[in-house]
Write an enzyme that holds these catalytic residues in place. Sequence first.
Site: not given
Length: 502
Positions: A239, A220, A160, A216, A275
């Site tokens: 993650e 998620g 995606k 985010s 992250c």
Amino acid sequence: MTVTSFNPRSGKAVTSVQETTAEQFSDILRAASTAAPALAATRPADRQRWLHAIADAFEARREELAELADRETALGSDRLTNEIARTSGQLRLYGDVAAEGSYLGVTLDEPTTDASGLVRVNRPIGPVAVFGASNFPFAFSVPGNDTAAAIAAGCPVVVKAHPAHVGLSMRQAEIVQAVLREQGAPEGAFGIVNGHQVGVDLVQASEIAAVAFTGSQDVGMRLWRLANERDVVIPVYAEMGTVNPVVVTGSAAKDITGVADGFVESFTLGHGQFCTKPGLLLAPAGSRAAEEVAGALRRAAPEPVMLTRAIAESVVAGIERLKDGGAHVVENLRPKTQGWTAPAAVLRADISALKRGSRLLEECFGAVVLVCEYRSDEELTDVLDELQGALAASIMTGPEDDDAHVGGLVSRLSRKVGRVACNQWPTGVGYTWAQQHGGPWPSTSVPSATSVGAYGLDRFVRPVAFQSAHDTWLPPEARSDNPWQLPRRINGRLVSSSGIAS
């Protein structure tokens, strides 16, 4: 409808791409489903060759790709060129891990007079949906860790595309598809889709066997819920990132200026859009850590330009949430440049406010950090127990620190994170055999998994045991003649690919 990317420096449109139609979506899923058995039966050495060829193709086009990526991300040519090199390295690593073969975990128990023969082997799970990340348009996007690991494990991939760099995503997909075709990979081994609703449909599609996501916590969790609402529930390897803590010991605090400089360099890297950005500094009382970090930030004078307008707005909102939670602003640098800019800020709070559920323990995605001082070792350990799961933590020590004391802190931090960096900052994540990029909930949805490094393949296989099966009925990797020359364990003894027992 179209998906449009924008230049963060100006806000002007860069590329528009048509959303994937229902017919195209159906064709891509059908092709991936058809390719799955053929891909699973392909020699790991062939998958290695494919991934190495993709890496070569990206390196050959690095200038073109970096230029396109910079228009959609404003991350800069140097950073993006280095990321292409990193992505090529990742592709090669995952190919090498596939060819080495230990991820398959082939284990044979030969039959005895009292027990049946058993063969246990990890088998590819089928088509994997990969959601590209905004902050790493190569390394965690179309050809990134998740895609490379899934193909290496023998699974088709449907990506995606991220809307923030949709033009780059489509160009990368063209390269991947062309290389796989040239290398003779099964048709349908890789596909790409566009559109918000298409992403929802992808998670819910019966052909999809797993989801890999980097982004985010909000998104998620939405994907995780969608996957768990299916008739056939599938794993979501999300993650999501959280606040990565840094502990400064009393000995290290004697050079608090040096610590502050390193901290600023780390949390402003990529404009704070990593992250693994360290977001919470815990330093001894009296160290004036917040003032030192604020001074280091002023000297660095960053000018953060964020990947999207929404991210830029979320930084401002995040600072306000921290203030509502009891933090006070020590420094708030407002950028002078144009575009989707955001401030870089240092806040401080009394350490007693760091309680489970506090807004002070929520991630602020950007160059924003919180500094707290602890008054005793007991207060520090109590606070560490309150922290939510995170991807990484750092501990800064000095020559006067007692090994037992530091060892205790390292052990306590390891209960909260997937990686503990000692006297190093957490922002660099190497693609190696020993890497762990994943942590306790809510930093990731599956704490035992990693999205970077050799063990990333484990997400896309599942163990199957074959009992008293004729050799010709088994998949190639499980047959007694070991046609793929894989390491295996026979009757409890590890045997190398050359047949030598250890």
